[in-house]
Design an enzyme around this catalytic site. Structure first.
Site, short mmCIF file in Angstrom:
data_model
loop_
_atom_site.label_atom_id
_atom_site.label_comp_id
_atom_site.label_asym_id
_atom_site.label_seq_id
_atom_site.Cartn_x
_atom_site.Cartn_y
_atom_site.Cartn_z
N CYS A 133 0.93 -1.15 0.01
CA CYS A 133 -0.06 -0.07 -0.09
C CYS A 133 1.01 1.45 0.17
CB CYS A 133 -0.99 -0.04 1.22
SG CYS A 133 -1.89 -1.32 1.46
N TYR A 144 10.42 -4.44 -7.81
CA TYR A 144 9.09 -4.25 -8.56
C TYR A 144 8.31 -3.33 -8.12
CZ TYR A 144 4.47 -5.67 -10.03
OH TYR A 144 3.24 -5.83 -10.55
N GLY A 182 -0.86 0.64 -5.11
CA GLY A 182 -2.25 -0.13 -4.88
C GLY A 182 -3.40 0.52 -5.70
N ASN A 188 0.47 0.01 5.95
CA ASN A 188 1.14 -0.74 4.79
C ASN A 188 1.83 -1.86 5.37
OD1 ASN A 188 2.48 -1.76 2.38
ND2 ASN A 188 4.14 -0.21 2.69
N GLY A 189 1.65 -2.91 5.11
CA GLY A 189 2.29 -4.30 5.70
C GLY A 189 1.45 -5.40 6.23
#
Length: 508
Positions: free
Chosen positions: A2, A257, A28, A101-102
């Protein structure tokens, strides 16, 4: 994975947050949300979809206030109910909103403790809501009407004691300020910066440095593992190490990525690290096949382009763009279900026949996850007239699931899991397959900042740095993440989660 942002400014922050999230859209595409604080009033807009679809002019007019947080999401466990769009909110104490995020590896245990001991109700199955309620409980224990920075950091230190996994978060404390923090291993990224205005210095916290760049903020530094960064309503900055750093091991897949190439992460240029990936992969290729017959190097857009260009330069082989990308199709490896991924690849890429006809082509991708995309692209190259199709991956074989916030599928759906490189080569239909070596991938990042010699590489080597991931955990994860489970979960989310707190998230 995210994207997060939190900012305090001297004027309304809504447009600033919108523009910043647009820059972070690559992190996202499932949902987006913004919450602002205007004095004691909170303003929220969030829903499923891209930023441009979630926010209209009528929404932006209501996002008033001088502090706020924003979030773009893709679902780690496959569910995409509007109820799971962030920021999440709890009203006690103070009114707290969180963007996360995570992934918490002990979310189930924490959820149970929150209900039985802290007497807090969890409305969704999201670990983000768990993290928010843990922080809310610890702040409540301070029993302060007006929290000081020290009170906030003391509560955060206990959050680090309770929560395990890889996570970064920004939290808005209504009327007081914004808190950012990063897990004690520094797995998930978080950076903060400042800018000078005619009303003084202002601060922003975000997932990537490019978000700060876009709004004229200069990077101060990355948030350290286990550190809290607090910006009060007057734009005073406070920082404190709230947890003992276990080992600074940032996620290597950010460099492969996820991150934008124009970002800096932990002082490392993502662009330069991808150039080094191409250079090292070229060195391996020449070592293994000094008499190769490659006519042209073609990247699979977009993430692999930087590595492919440097690889071609090192090989003294032509670099050509052989595929045209439809930029209105999302990232395929995070899409649930093989049929959807297959359909998306055909919609996403189209081959330029002149670059393939009668040539020995080396296709370069950033990584190979399920192999579905790779197999289809190789066939597209053959259909376009390629003589031979070789395939290079800028990352090693992905053989293990990710548990720290990336929707890397279960081992049974990873093409390299339990297979040799030769077997993968045959399955994707390549004439030859070459993977990056893990030590070369790590070196590609660490050469940009020698102070970080270790990285979170569990998807490649199965070593989970938090030390709490075992076979039982991975089996439970598999039951939640396989494609059939995702399809069922998606259906359930539409049937019974859509109405939850709908006044907050589905307003039109």
């Amino acid at each position: 994975m995210c994207g997060l942002v939190g900012v305090v400014t001297s004027k309304d922050v809504g447009v600033c947050l919108y523009d910043t999230l647009t820059v972070l859209q690559h992190r996202g595409q499932d949902a987006a949300g913004i919450m602002t604080s205007d004095g004691g009033k909170l303003n929220l807009r969030k829903n499923n979809g891209l930023i441009k679809d979630v926010f209209r002019t009528r929404h932006m007019r209501r996002l008033t206030g001088q502090m706020g947080i924003g979030h773009v999401r893709y679902p780690t466990a496959g569910s995409s109910s509007p109820a799971l769009a962030q920021p999440f909110y709890v009203n006690s104490p103070y009114g707290l909103a969180l963007a996360h995020n995570g992934n918490l590896t002990n979310a189930s245990e924490l959820s149970r403790d929150l209900f039985k001991e802290d007497l807090r109700h969890i409305n969704t199955d999201s670990d983000s809501e768990v993290l928010l309620n843990v922080l809310a409980h610890e702040l409540q224990q301070q029993e302060k009407i007006t929290p000081t920075p020290e009170d906030i950091f003391e509560a955060l230190s206990r959050v680090f004691e309770r929560c395990r996994g890889g996570f970064a978060a920004v939290v808005m404390i209504t009327g007081y300020g914004i808190l950012g923090f990063r897990d004690r291993n520094g797995i998930r990224p978080l950076v903060f910066g400042s800018r000078e205005t005619d009303r003084g210095r202002e601060y922003m916290i975000a997932s990537e440095s490019v978000a700060l760049d876009s709004q004229g903020f200069s990077v101060e530094r990355d948030v350290a593992p286990g550190e809290g960064v607090y910006i009060d309503k007057n734009n005073q900055l406070y920082t404190k190490k709230c947890a003992k750093e276990e080992s600074h091991t940032p996620c290597i897949f950010e460099h492969v990525y996820f991150a934008r190439p124009d970002s800096l992460m932990d002082g490392i240029s993502v662009y330069k690290s991808r150039l080094r990936m191409g250079e090292k992969l070229a060195n391996k290729l020449v070592k293994e096949r000094p008499d190769h017959d490659i006519d042209v190097v073609i990247p699979i857009p977009d993430t692999s382009r930087t590595s492919a260009l440097e690889l071609a330069n090192k090989l003294s082989v032509k670099f050509r763009e052989g595929f045209v990308k439809n930029r209105y199709i999302g990232r395929t490896f995070i899409m649930p279900g093989q049929s959807q991924r297959k359909k998306s690849v055909k919609q996403k890429l189209n081959a330029i026949g002149l670059e393939f006809k009668d040539k020995n082509v080396l296709l370069v991708d950033d990584s190979i996850v399920r192999g579905t995309t790779s197999r289809q692209i190789i066939q597209m190259a053959r259909d376009a007239g390629a003589n031979k199709v070789y395939f290079a991956s800028a990352a090693p074989g992905v053989r293990y699931p990710n548990v720290y916030g990336i929707d890397m599928p279960v081992a049974s759906e990873l093409i390299a899991s339990g297979r040799t490189d030769k077997e993968v080569e045959e399955l994707i239909g390549a004439d030859w397959l070459i993977y990056q070596d893990l030590e070369d991938l790590i070196a590609s990042a660490s050469e940009g900042n020698p102070e970080i010699p270790h990285y979170e590489c569990s998807v490649f080597n199965g070593e989970y740095v938090t030390g709490d991931v075992d076979e039982v955990y991975l089996k439970r994860l598999e039951s939640l993440r396989n494609d059939s489970a995702k399809a069922l979960k998606k259906g359930n989310s539409h049937s019974h989660k859509h109405g939850l707190i709908s006044d907050l998230q589905t307003e039109t």
